[in-house]
Design an enzyme around this catalytic site. Structure first.
Site, PDB file in Angstrom:
ATOM      1  CG  ASN A  44      46.307  71.979  51.399  1.00  0.00           C
ATOM      2  OD1 ASN A  44      46.698  73.072  50.729  1.00  0.00           O
ATOM      3  ND2 ASN A  44      47.386  71.875  52.225  1.00  0.00           N
ATOM      4  CG  HIS A 131      56.807  70.224  50.005  1.00  0.00           C
ATOM      5  ND1 HIS A 131      57.616  69.055  51.448  1.00  0.00           N
ATOM      6  CD2 HIS A 131      56.014  71.042  50.097  1.00  0.00           C
ATOM      7  CE1 HIS A 131      55.772  70.043  52.293  1.00  0.00           C
ATOM      8  NE2 HIS A 131      55.506  70.473  51.643  1.00  0.00           N
ATOM      9  CD  GLU A 177      55.525  69.944  45.038  1.00  0.00           C
ATOM     10  OE1 GLU A 177      54.716  70.736  45.070  1.00  0.00           O
ATOM     11  OE2 GLU A 177      56.441  69.936  45.460  1.00  0.00           O
ATOM     12  CB  SER A 181      52.259  72.904  47.255  1.00  0.00           C
ATOM     13  OG  SER A 181      53.433  73.025  47.687  1.00  0.00           O
ATOM     14  CG  ASP A 206      54.418  65.499  46.918  1.00  0.00           C
ATOM     15  OD1 ASP A 206      52.882  65.085  47.229  1.00  0.00           O
ATOM     16  OD2 ASP A 206      55.211  66.146  47.237  1.00  0.00           O
ATOM     17  CG  HIS A 209      48.830  70.060  46.469  1.00  0.00           C
ATOM     18  ND1 HIS A 209      48.005  70.285  47.845  1.00  0.00           N
ATOM     19  CD2 HIS A 209      50.431  69.898  46.587  1.00  0.00           C
ATOM     20  CE1 HIS A 209      49.753  71.376  48.784  1.00  0.00           C
ATOM     21  NE2 HIS A 209      49.999  70.754  48.112  1.00  0.00           N
ATOM     22  CE  LYS A 239      49.102  67.826  51.455  1.00  0.00           C
ATOM     23  NZ  LYS A 239      49.337  69.451  52.059  1.00  0.00           N
TER      24      LYS A 239
HETATM   25  N1  PMP Z   1      54.337  67.794  49.519  1.00  0.00           N
HETATM   26  C1  PMP Z   1      53.777  68.282  48.786  1.00  0.00           C
HETATM   27  C2  PMP Z   1      53.934  68.669  47.909  1.00  0.00           C
HETATM   28  C3  PMP Z   1      53.301  69.148  50.337  1.00  0.00           C
HETATM   29  O1  PMP Z   1      52.200  70.151  49.757  1.00  0.00           O
HETATM   30  C4  PMP Z   1      52.882  68.778  51.879  1.00  0.00           C
HETATM   31  C5  PMP Z   1      51.970  69.278  52.751  1.00  0.00           C
HETATM   32  N2  PMP Z   1      52.180  70.393  52.594  1.00  0.00           N
HETATM   33  C6  PMP Z   1      53.550  67.510  51.836  1.00  0.00           C
HETATM   34  C7  PMP Z   1      53.703  66.809  50.483  1.00  0.00           C
HETATM   35  C8  PMP Z   1      53.698  66.842  53.221  1.00  0.00           C
HETATM   36  O2  PMP Z   1      52.343  66.141  53.919  1.00  0.00           O
HETATM   37  P1  PMP Z   1      51.301  66.266  54.850  1.00  0.00           P
HETATM   38  O3  PMP Z   1      50.623  67.409  55.016  1.00  0.00           O
HETATM   39  O4  PMP Z   1      50.248  64.980  54.657  1.00  0.00           O
HETATM   40  O5  PMP Z   1      52.306  66.588  56.036  1.00  0.00           O
END
Ligand code: PMP
Length: 389
Positions: A44, A131, A177, A181, A206, A209, A239
C-alpha cells in the site's frame, strides 16, 4: 479422580492449536509470513514514499535534532512529545479538521473510534465490507451494530429508519471506507452525508487507502466534508504516507473525549516521536509534491485500460484492482505463477473477503515502472487462462 480423568482427556495447547492449523491447511487457508520478493504489486506504499530519500532524510534530521526513538510513557503521563503535538496541529490544518489525534497504527485508531465514541443506545450502520479494525472496535462498543449492503446508501437509511421505528432513540453512526481496500471502489460519501444529517447522525470515514492519493493535495475523498461537526475521519500513515500510524480527525470535542475515554490511548505507550516526526515530513511531501500523485493517477488510467481489456471487467478507477477468481486454490495458483515470474501479486482469501470471492489484489504503486506494469499484465493474461468465472 473424575477431575483428573477430565484433565487427561483435554487436548494440550499444542494439540489444540495444531489441530486448528491443520484444519486451515486442509481448507487451503493456512497463512504464513513470506519475505518480500519480486516487483511490488502488493503493498500500500502507493506513492513509493516508504523508501524515499525525503523521508529517509526526515528521519536523519529528526535524530540529529534529538527527537527520541521511544516515547517512554502513555500520552497522558510523560509520553506526549512536541513532535506529537506538532504533527496533530499540522494534520488538523492539512486535512481541514478542527483537531487531530495520532495513534501508533491505523488499526488501533479505527478500533478506538468505534470502541469509544458510539454509546449504549446508539446504532452503528456499517458497510458490509468494512475493515476488520472497525469490526473489532464495534465488538467492544456498547452500541448496537448492523451491516448494510455494500455501497448502498438506501440500505443505510432503511436500517436507521427500521431502528427508529423499533424505538431506537440514540444517535446513528454511519461507518464506511472512502475507498475499499479489497474492492478498490469508492463509497457514495455525499449521499451518506445527507442521510447522516437527516437523522442527526455522525459519519465515520476511513480514508486509509485514499489519503495521499485522492482529494485536493491527497487529503482524501471526504476532504470536502472534513471540519463538519458530525464527521470523524481516519487517515492512516502506513500506506500512501509511507510511515506508520493513524490520525483521527474531527471536532475538538471528539479529540477531548478520546483523550479522556479512549483506552488504547490512555493505557498504551505513546507512538514513537521519531515516527511522528517522519509523518510530519510525509504530510509536507503530500502537500507539496504534486508529481508523485499525478504519476500514480496516470498509472491508474493506463493500467485500468489494460485491466479492463484483460478481465472484461470495468477498472475501479483507483490504484486497487481486484481480479475476483472465486475458488481459493485457483487464486493461489495464479498468484504463485505471477510470483514465479517475479511479480509480487498476492491472493486474498476468505475470511478477509467474502466466501467464494478469493481474488488477486493488484496494487499500483510508484515502486514499479510502466514497463514492469505492462509485463505483469502480460504474465497475468497468461496465468489466468480460463481461471476467471
Ligand atoms: N482501515 C483500512 C481500510 C485498512 O485497509 C487498514 C490496513 N489494512 C487499516 C484501517 C489499518 O491501518 P494500519 O495498517 O495503519 O494499522
Amino acid at each position: 479422580m473424575k477431575e483428573i480423568a477430565a484433565i487427561r482427556h483435554r487436548a494440550t495447547l499444542q494439540e489444540d492449536l495444531s489441530g486448528r492449523l491443520a484444519a486451515l491447511t486442509r481448507r487451503k487457508r493456512l497463512r504464513s509470513l513470506e519475505p518480500r520478493a519480486g516487483s511490488d504489486f502488493a503493498s500500500n506504499d502507493y506513492l513509493g514514499l516508504a523508501t524515499s530519500p525525503e523521508l529517509g532524510q526526515a528521519a536523519r534530521d529528526a535524530i540529529a535534532r534529538g527527537v527520541p526513538v521511544g516515547a517512554g510513557a502513555s500520552r497522558l503521563l510523560r509520553g506526549t512529545h512536541s513532535e506529537h503535538d506538532l504533527l496533530e496541529q499540522e494534520a488538523a490544518a492539512f486535512f481541514g479538521a478542527e483537531a487531530a489525534l495520532y495513534f501508533a497504527g491505523g488499526f488501533i485508531a479505527n478500533a478506538a473510534i468505534f470502541a469509544t465514541l458510539p454509546q449504549r443506545g446508539d446504532l452503528i450502520v456499517h458497510d458490509e465490507l468494512i475493515h476488520a479494525s472497525a469490526h473489532d472496535g464495534m465488538r467492544l462498543s456498547k452500541a448496537e451494530a448492523v451491516a448494510a449492503r455494500h455501497n448502498d446508501a438506501q440500505a443505510v437509511e432503511d436500517a436507521i429508519r427500521a431502528w427508529r421505528a423499533h424505538g431506537g432513540t440514540g444517535r446513528p453512526w454511519i461507518a464506511v471506507e472512502s475507498l475499499y481496500s479489497m474492492d478498490g471502489d469508492i463509497a457514495p460519501l455525499d449521499d451518506l452525508m445527507v442521510i447522516a444529517d437527516r437523522h442527526d447522525g455522525v459519519m465515520v470515514i476511513d480514508e486509509a487507502h485514499a489519503t495521499g492519493v485522492f482529494g485536493p493535495s491527497g487529503r482524501g475523498l471526504g476532504a470536502h466534508l472534513e471540519g463538519r461537526s458530525n464527521v470523524v475521519s481516519l487517515h492512516t500513515c502506513g500506506k500512501a504516507l509511507g510511515v506508520a500510524g493513524g490520525i483521527v480527525c474531527g471536532p475538538r470535542i471528539v479529540r477531548d473525549y478520546l483523550v479522556n475515554r479512549c483506552r488504547p490511548l490512555i493505557y498504551a505507550t505513546a507512538p514513537s516521536p521519531l515516527t511522528a516526526a517522519v509523518v510530519r515530513a510525509a504530510l509536507t511531501v503530500c502537500a507539496t509534491d504534486t508529481q508523485r500523485r499525478a504519476a500514480l493517477r496516470s498509472r491508474i488510467v493506463r493500467a485500468g485500460t489494460l485491466f479492463a481489456e484483460l478481465t472484461g471487467r470495468p477498472a475501479t478507477g483507483t490504484q486497487i484492482l481486484p481480479v475476483v477468481i472465486g475458488r481459493d486454490e485457483a487464486a493461489l495458483a495464479v498468484a504463485a505463477s505471477l510470483m514465479a515470474n517475479g511479480f509480487d501479486v498476492r491472493a486474498i482469501r476468505p475470511p478477509t473477503v467474502p466466501e467464494g470471492t478469493a481474488r488477486l489484489r493488484i496494487c499500483l504503486t510508484l515502486n514499479v515502472d510502466d514497463h514492469t506494469t505492462n509485463a505483469m499484465f502480460a504474465a497475468l493474461h497468461e496465468a489466468l487462462g480460463d481461471a476467471l468465472p
